[in-house]
Design a protein around this motif. Structure first.
Motif, PDB file in Angstrom:
ATOM      1  N   VAL A  26       0.834  -1.197   0.000  1.00  0.00           N
ATOM      2  CA  VAL A  26       0.000   0.000   0.000  1.00  0.00           C
ATOM      3  C   VAL A  26       0.872   1.251   0.000  1.00  0.00           C
ATOM      4  N   VAL A  27       1.866   1.266   0.875  1.00  0.00           N
ATOM      5  CA  VAL A  27       2.743   2.436   0.968  1.00  0.00           C
ATOM      6  C   VAL A  27       3.508   2.646  -0.335  1.00  0.00           C
ATOM      7  N   HIS A  28       4.032   1.566  -0.899  1.00  0.00           N
ATOM      8  CA  HIS A  28       4.811   1.694  -2.136  1.00  0.00           C
ATOM      9  C   HIS A  28       3.951   2.240  -3.273  1.00  0.00           C
ATOM     10  N   ARG A  29       2.739   1.711  -3.445  1.00  0.00           N
ATOM     11  CA  ARG A  29       1.876   2.171  -4.528  1.00  0.00           C
ATOM     12  C   ARG A  29       1.488   3.632  -4.358  1.00  0.00           C
ATOM     13  N   ARG A  30       1.150   4.012  -3.141  1.00  0.00           N
ATOM     14  CA  ARG A  30       0.717   5.390  -2.911  1.00  0.00           C
ATOM     15  C   ARG A  30       1.893   6.362  -3.011  1.00  0.00           C
ATOM     16  N   ALA A  31       3.054   5.938  -2.524  1.00  0.00           N
ATOM     17  CA  ALA A  31       4.227   6.816  -2.575  1.00  0.00           C
ATOM     18  C   ALA A  31       4.658   7.063  -4.015  1.00  0.00           C
ATOM     19  N   ALA A  32       4.486   6.057  -4.878  1.00  0.00           N
ATOM     20  CA  ALA A  32       4.895   6.195  -6.277  1.00  0.00           C
ATOM     21  C   ALA A  32       4.076   7.259  -6.999  1.00  0.00           C
ATOM     22  N   CYS A  33       2.879   7.551  -6.498  1.00  0.00           N
ATOM     23  CA  CYS A  33       2.004   8.534  -7.138  1.00  0.00           C
ATOM     24  C   CYS A  33       1.976   9.873  -6.407  1.00  0.00           C
ATOM     25  N   ALA A  34       2.638   9.951  -5.256  1.00  0.00           N
ATOM     26  CA  ALA A  34       2.559  11.146  -4.422  1.00  0.00           C
ATOM     27  C   ALA A  34       3.526  12.221  -4.899  1.00  0.00           C
ATOM     28  N   LEU A  35       3.090  13.463  -4.785  1.00  0.00           N
ATOM     29  CA  LEU A  35       3.943  14.603  -5.094  1.00  0.00           C
ATOM     30  C   LEU A  35       4.582  15.060  -3.791  1.00  0.00           C
ATOM     31  N   GLY A  36       5.865  14.759  -3.629  1.00  0.00           N
ATOM     32  CA  GLY A  36       6.556  15.077  -2.390  1.00  0.00           C
ATOM     33  C   GLY A  36       7.020  16.516  -2.333  1.00  0.00           C
ATOM     34  N   PRO A  37       7.765  16.863  -1.301  1.00  0.00           N
ATOM     35  CA  PRO A  37       8.250  18.237  -1.152  1.00  0.00           C
ATOM     36  C   PRO A  37       9.173  18.625  -2.298  1.00  0.00           C
ATOM     37  N   ALA A  38       9.220  19.930  -2.584  1.00  0.00           N
ATOM     38  CA  ALA A  38      10.139  20.447  -3.588  1.00  0.00           C
ATOM     39  C   ALA A  38      11.575  20.178  -3.141  1.00  0.00           C
ATOM     40  N   PRO A  39      12.515  20.012  -4.084  1.00  0.00           N
ATOM     41  CA  PRO A  39      13.909  19.721  -3.717  1.00  0.00           C
ATOM     42  C   PRO A  39      14.503  20.719  -2.724  1.00  0.00           C
ATOM     43  N   THR A  40      14.143  22.002  -2.859  1.00  0.00           N
ATOM     44  CA  THR A  40      14.691  22.988  -1.924  1.00  0.00           C
ATOM     45  C   THR A  40      14.174  22.765  -0.505  1.00  0.00           C
ATOM     46  N   ILE A  41      12.923  22.310  -0.384  1.00  0.00           N
ATOM     47  CA  ILE A  41      12.357  22.044   0.939  1.00  0.00           C
ATOM     48  C   ILE A  41      12.964  20.766   1.521  1.00  0.00           C
ATOM     49  N   VAL A  42      13.186  19.762   0.668  1.00  0.00           N
ATOM     50  CA  VAL A  42      13.864  18.554   1.126  1.00  0.00           C
ATOM     51  C   VAL A  42      15.242  18.907   1.682  1.00  0.00           C
ATOM     52  N   TYR A  43      15.957  19.779   0.975  1.00  0.00           N
ATOM     53  CA  TYR A  43      17.280  20.205   1.433  1.00  0.00           C
ATOM     54  C   TYR A  43      17.174  20.949   2.762  1.00  0.00           C
ATOM     55  N   ALA A  44      16.168  21.813   2.876  1.00  0.00           N
ATOM     56  CA  ALA A  44      15.977  22.548   4.124  1.00  0.00           C
ATOM     57  C   ALA A  44      15.703  21.594   5.288  1.00  0.00           C
ATOM     58  N   LEU A  45      14.887  20.580   5.039  1.00  0.00           N
ATOM     59  CA  LEU A  45      14.599  19.594   6.086  1.00  0.00           C
ATOM     60  C   LEU A  45      15.867  18.850   6.500  1.00  0.00           C
ATOM     61  N   ARG A  46      16.710  18.542   5.536  1.00  0.00           N
ATOM     62  CA  ARG A  46      17.972  17.866   5.864  1.00  0.00           C
ATOM     63  C   ARG A  46      18.863  18.757   6.723  1.00  0.00           C
TER      64      ARG A  46
END
Length: 262
Positions: free
Chosen positions: A139-159
């Motif tokens: 379930v997680v894999h299928r839903r994650a494959a279609c999900a629009l995650g955070p923008a790359p700049t936000i991912v970097y900020a979270l890191r």
């Protein structure tokens, strides 16, 4: 109180996803109260009973929102939980829920079934513990494959926020990630569900817990307060009471999940 050794992290049965931080299981070895520390994440969890190879029963899927304070979960010996913990910014996108709407809360029953639709049926119809784990990961894999995650700049900020253990100021993260402060604040609240201040506070708490309890050379409270980013030991004590319900000098046996905190 159930032992922290009842909790284990595992590899995903489905292919690894950038949305997922860890897959985990918990089987209560004793009756008692399991204390869950805040980590600012979202989890998709299925609670159930049943031995390996035997039919499962009492299956209850749950979506657990990002938390700022501890939770006390009553468990009985033999209660079992399988879960997937999402990286900050991904849980709401994968599960289709606003993280801010379930801070320190959870979804189950009809609200969860309406949200997950057929995926809730897949989880509820698994026959054995092994099948349940595979269904959850699928379930997680299928839903994650279609999900629009955070923008790359936000991912970097979270890191950056993680790498600092919540010690960087908002303006510092904004400058390093090259994201305007207002944009950064808005995207963090939308994606994580917590404000920058609240999320950073949770990370400081988690990191300082590790400094106090690490097997090799644990820090004393004075040094832990300084290294953890608190203004003084009294500040650290107030934050520990707020997030964990205990003081730095009275840390109970607890699970520290495998969060990527330096």
């Amino acid at each position: 109180m159930p032992w922290p050794s009842d909790y284990h992290e595992h590899a995903l049965a489905a292919p690894r996803s950038p949305a997922v931080e860890a897959a985990w299981t918990f089987t209560a070895s004793t009756d008692g109260i399991h204390v869950v520390l805040p980590d600012g994440r979202m989890d998709l969890i299925v609670a159930f009973r049943g031995a390996d190879g035997a039919p499962v029963r009492d299956v209850q899927p749950l979506i657990v929102g990002p938390s700022q304070r501890w939770a006390e979960v009553p468990v009985a010996r033999g209660d079992r939980f399988v879960g997937v913990r999402f990286r900050p910014g991904w849980g709401g996108a994968v599960l289709g829920v606003d993280p801010a709407s379930i801070v320190d809360d959870s979804l189950s029953g009809p609200p969860l079934e309406r949200l997950l639709g057929e995926d809730a049926t897949r989880l509820g119809s698994a026959a054995t513990p092994h099948a349940l784990v595979e269904a959850l990961h699928g379930v997680v894999h299928r839903r994650a494959a279609c999900a629009l995650g955070p923008a790359p700049t936000i991912v970097y900020a979270l890191r950056l926020i993680h790498a600092s253990g919540g010690r960087l100021r908002l303006d510092e993260v904004s400058r390093i990630a090259d994201v305007p402060i207002r944009t950064l604040r808005r995207h963090l609240t939308l994606g994580v569900g917590l404000s920058f201040k609240a999320f950073s506070s949770v990370l400081r708490f988690q990191r300082t817990m590790r400094l106090l309890t690490q097997a090799s050379a644990p820090l004393d409270p004075v040094d832990a307060a300084i290294e953890g980013g608190y203004s003084d030991q009294a500040h650290m004590t107030r934050e520990f009471r707020r997030h964990g319900g205990f003081t730095p000098g009275r840390v109970p046996p607890l699970v520290l999940v495998g969060m990527p905190l330096d």
